[in-house]
Design a protein around this motif. Structure first.
Motif, PDB file in Angstrom:
ATOM      1  N   HIS A  88      35.996  16.676  41.861  1.00  0.00           N
ATOM      2  CA  HIS A  88      36.337  16.256  40.495  1.00  0.00           C
ATOM      3  C   HIS A  88      35.112  16.406  39.593  1.00  0.00           C
ATOM      4  CE1 HIS A  88      37.680  13.822  37.140  1.00  0.00           C
ATOM      5  NE2 HIS A  88      38.906  13.944  37.622  1.00  0.00           N
ATOM      6  N   PRO A  89      35.262  17.018  38.413  1.00  0.00           N
ATOM      7  CA  PRO A  89      34.112  17.276  37.548  1.00  0.00           C
ATOM      8  C   PRO A  89      33.611  16.065  36.768  1.00  0.00           C
ATOM      9  CG  PRO A  89      36.089  18.063  36.505  1.00  0.00           C
ATOM     10  CD  PRO A  89      36.491  17.599  37.873  1.00  0.00           C
ATOM     11  N   GLY A  90      34.367  14.978  36.770  1.00  0.00           N
ATOM     12  CA  GLY A  90      33.980  13.783  36.018  1.00  0.00           C
ATOM     13  C   GLY A  90      34.569  13.799  34.616  1.00  0.00           C
ATOM     14  N   VAL A  91      34.753  12.611  34.072  1.00  0.00           N
ATOM     15  CA  VAL A  91      35.279  12.460  32.719  1.00  0.00           C
ATOM     16  C   VAL A  91      34.407  11.433  31.993  1.00  0.00           C
ATOM     17  CG1 VAL A  91      37.287  11.890  31.308  1.00  0.00           C
ATOM     18  CG2 VAL A  91      37.619  12.867  33.570  1.00  0.00           C
ATOM     19  N   PRO A  92      33.722  11.848  30.934  1.00  0.00           N
ATOM     20  CA  PRO A  92      32.880  10.901  30.204  1.00  0.00           C
ATOM     21  C   PRO A  92      33.735   9.887  29.443  1.00  0.00           C
ATOM     22  CG  PRO A  92      32.777  13.096  29.210  1.00  0.00           C
ATOM     23  CD  PRO A  92      33.636  13.203  30.415  1.00  0.00           C
ATOM     24  N   ALA A  93      33.119   8.788  29.053  1.00  0.00           N
ATOM     25  CA  ALA A  93      33.803   7.762  28.264  1.00  0.00           C
ATOM     26  C   ALA A  93      34.367   8.368  26.985  1.00  0.00           C
ATOM     27  CB  ALA A  93      32.823   6.633  27.926  1.00  0.00           C
ATOM     28  N   ASN A  94      35.561   7.955  26.618  1.00  0.00           N
ATOM     29  CA  ASN A  94      36.252   8.393  25.397  1.00  0.00           C
ATOM     30  C   ASN A  94      36.643   9.861  25.416  1.00  0.00           C
ATOM     31  OD1 ASN A  94      36.020   5.803  24.013  1.00  0.00           O
ATOM     32  ND2 ASN A  94      33.842   6.296  23.926  1.00  0.00           N
ATOM     33  N   ALA A  95      36.692  10.468  26.605  1.00  0.00           N
ATOM     34  CA  ALA A  95      37.029  11.891  26.713  1.00  0.00           C
ATOM     35  C   ALA A  95      38.359  12.085  27.424  1.00  0.00           C
ATOM     36  CB  ALA A  95      35.937  12.642  27.459  1.00  0.00           C
ATOM     37  N   ILE A  96      38.919  13.255  27.223  1.00  0.00           N
ATOM     38  CA  ILE A  96      40.146  13.678  27.888  1.00  0.00           C
ATOM     39  C   ILE A  96      39.824  14.947  28.664  1.00  0.00           C
ATOM     40  CG2 ILE A  96      42.507  14.507  27.548  1.00  0.00           C
ATOM     41  CD1 ILE A  96      42.449  12.951  24.846  1.00  0.00           C
ATOM     42  N   LEU A  97      40.208  14.980  29.922  1.00  0.00           N
ATOM     43  CA  LEU A  97      40.014  16.149  30.783  1.00  0.00           C
ATOM     44  C   LEU A  97      41.341  16.882  30.900  1.00  0.00           C
ATOM     45  CD1 LEU A  97      38.260  17.734  32.899  1.00  0.00           C
ATOM     46  CD2 LEU A  97      39.253  16.209  34.601  1.00  0.00           C
ATOM     47  N   THR A  98      41.330  18.182  30.661  1.00  0.00           N
ATOM     48  CA  THR A  98      42.516  19.010  30.832  1.00  0.00           C
ATOM     49  C   THR A  98      42.234  20.008  31.939  1.00  0.00           C
ATOM     50  OG1 THR A  98      42.984  18.838  28.459  1.00  0.00           O
ATOM     51  CG2 THR A  98      44.153  20.546  29.674  1.00  0.00           C
ATOM     52  N   GLY A  99      43.096  20.025  32.930  1.00  0.00           N
ATOM     53  CA  GLY A  99      42.938  20.894  34.093  1.00  0.00           C
ATOM     54  C   GLY A  99      42.967  20.053  35.343  1.00  0.00           C
ATOM     55  N   ASP A 100      43.699  20.519  36.335  1.00  0.00           N
ATOM     56  CA  ASP A 100      43.813  19.726  37.555  1.00  0.00           C
ATOM     57  C   ASP A 100      43.499  20.512  38.820  1.00  0.00           C
ATOM     58  OD1 ASP A 100      46.057  21.318  37.528  1.00  0.00           O
ATOM     59  OD2 ASP A 100      47.491  19.678  37.605  1.00  0.00           O
ATOM     60  N   LEU A 101      42.941  21.718  38.671  1.00  0.00           N
ATOM     61  CA  LEU A 101      42.481  22.489  39.816  1.00  0.00           C
ATOM     62  C   LEU A 101      40.959  22.430  39.845  1.00  0.00           C
ATOM     63  CD1 LEU A 101      44.753  25.662  39.569  1.00  0.00           C
ATOM     64  CD2 LEU A 101      45.016  23.694  41.088  1.00  0.00           C
ATOM     65  N   PHE A 102      40.413  22.140  41.006  1.00  0.00           N
ATOM     66  CA  PHE A 102      38.968  21.974  41.131  1.00  0.00           C
ATOM     67  C   PHE A 102      38.384  22.907  42.178  1.00  0.00           C
ATOM     68  CE2 PHE A 102      40.314  17.387  40.153  1.00  0.00           C
ATOM     69  CZ  PHE A 102      40.364  17.633  38.793  1.00  0.00           C
ATOM     70  N   THR A 103      38.993  24.095  42.323  1.00  0.00           N
ATOM     71  CA  THR A 103      38.531  25.084  43.287  1.00  0.00           C
ATOM     72  C   THR A 103      37.914  26.284  42.557  1.00  0.00           C
ATOM     73  OG1 THR A 103      40.763  26.008  43.341  1.00  0.00           O
ATOM     74  CG2 THR A 103      40.203  24.422  45.066  1.00  0.00           C
ATOM     75  N   TYR A 104      37.254  27.158  43.328  1.00  0.00           N
ATOM     76  CA  TYR A 104      36.522  28.290  42.776  1.00  0.00           C
ATOM     77  C   TYR A 104      37.325  29.037  41.709  1.00  0.00           C
ATOM     78  CZ  TYR A 104      34.295  32.851  42.489  1.00  0.00           C
ATOM     79  OH  TYR A 104      33.713  33.995  42.027  1.00  0.00           O
ATOM     80  N   GLY A 105      36.696  29.233  40.561  1.00  0.00           N
ATOM     81  CA  GLY A 105      37.305  29.962  39.456  1.00  0.00           C
ATOM     82  C   GLY A 105      38.092  29.093  38.489  1.00  0.00           C
ATOM     83  N   ALA A 106      38.378  27.852  38.868  1.00  0.00           N
ATOM     84  CA  ALA A 106      39.143  26.960  37.990  1.00  0.00           C
ATOM     85  C   ALA A 106      38.293  26.566  36.779  1.00  0.00           C
ATOM     86  CB  ALA A 106      39.563  25.703  38.746  1.00  0.00           C
ATOM     87  N   VAL A 107      38.968  26.388  35.648  1.00  0.00           N
ATOM     88  CA  VAL A 107      38.297  25.970  34.406  1.00  0.00           C
ATOM     89  C   VAL A 107      38.927  24.671  33.942  1.00  0.00           C
ATOM     90  CG1 VAL A 107      37.788  26.597  32.017  1.00  0.00           C
ATOM     91  CG2 VAL A 107      37.853  28.372  33.772  1.00  0.00           C
ATOM     92  N   VAL A 108      38.097  23.699  33.598  1.00  0.00           N
ATOM     93  CA  VAL A 108      38.570  22.457  32.998  1.00  0.00           C
ATOM     94  C   VAL A 108      38.056  22.391  31.569  1.00  0.00           C
ATOM     95  CG1 VAL A 108      38.753  21.192  35.185  1.00  0.00           C
ATOM     96  CG2 VAL A 108      36.608  21.122  33.894  1.00  0.00           C
ATOM     97  N   HIS A 109      38.794  21.678  30.728  1.00  0.00           N
ATOM     98  CA  HIS A 109      38.442  21.559  29.314  1.00  0.00           C
ATOM     99  C   HIS A 109      38.312  20.090  28.943  1.00  0.00           C
ATOM    100  CE1 HIS A 109      39.217  25.831  28.617  1.00  0.00           C
ATOM    101  NE2 HIS A 109      40.202  25.679  29.469  1.00  0.00           N
ATOM    102  N   TYR A 110      37.367  19.806  28.059  1.00  0.00           N
ATOM    103  CA  TYR A 110      37.118  18.446  27.582  1.00  0.00           C
ATOM    104  C   TYR A 110      37.390  18.351  26.096  1.00  0.00           C
ATOM    105  CZ  TYR A 110      34.569  17.675  31.939  1.00  0.00           C
ATOM    106  OH  TYR A 110      34.224  17.553  33.263  1.00  0.00           O
ATOM    107  N   SER A 111      37.922  17.219  25.688  1.00  0.00           N
ATOM    108  CA  SER A 111      38.053  16.884  24.271  1.00  0.00           C
ATOM    109  C   SER A 111      37.824  15.385  24.161  1.00  0.00           C
ATOM    110  CB  SER A 111      39.430  17.278  23.734  1.00  0.00           C
ATOM    111  OG  SER A 111      40.449  16.638  24.467  1.00  0.00           O
ATOM    112  N   CYS A 112      37.593  14.920  22.947  1.00  0.00           N
ATOM    113  CA  CYS A 112      37.309  13.504  22.733  1.00  0.00           C
ATOM    114  C   CYS A 112      38.477  12.821  22.034  1.00  0.00           C
ATOM    115  CB  CYS A 112      36.035  13.335  21.902  1.00  0.00           C
ATOM    116  SG  CYS A 112      34.561  13.914  22.777  1.00  0.00           S
TER     117      CYS A 112
END
Length: 78
Positions: free
Chosen positions: A20-44
């Protein structure tokens, strides 16, 4: 080999996981794959602003690219 057998065992494909890449306070994580090549996106959330990269990629070395971003901005009650 001359005897008709291979000189080593067959290679195996292994899944590279970054965890899991972690989620900072007041942030939203988009993406649920955590394997090679996967991309996650953050927004506040709300009026917070993102500081850092808005996306991270799971790399071949099983680490996420870049640093974990954070959200800054107005916090009610402060």
């Amino acid at each position: 080999m001359a005897n008709g057998l291979w000189d080593r065992s067959l290679p195996k494909c292994l899944v590279i996981s970054c965890g899991h890449p972690g989620v900072p306070a007041n942030a939203i994580l988009t993406g649920d794959l955590f394997t090679y090549g996967a991309v996650v996106h953050y927004s506040c959330q709300g009026s917070h602003s993102l500081v850092g990269n808005s996306s991270r990629t799971c790399q071949e070395d099983s680490h996420w690219s870049g640093a974990l971003p954070h959200c800054t901005g107005n916090n009610p009650g402060f």
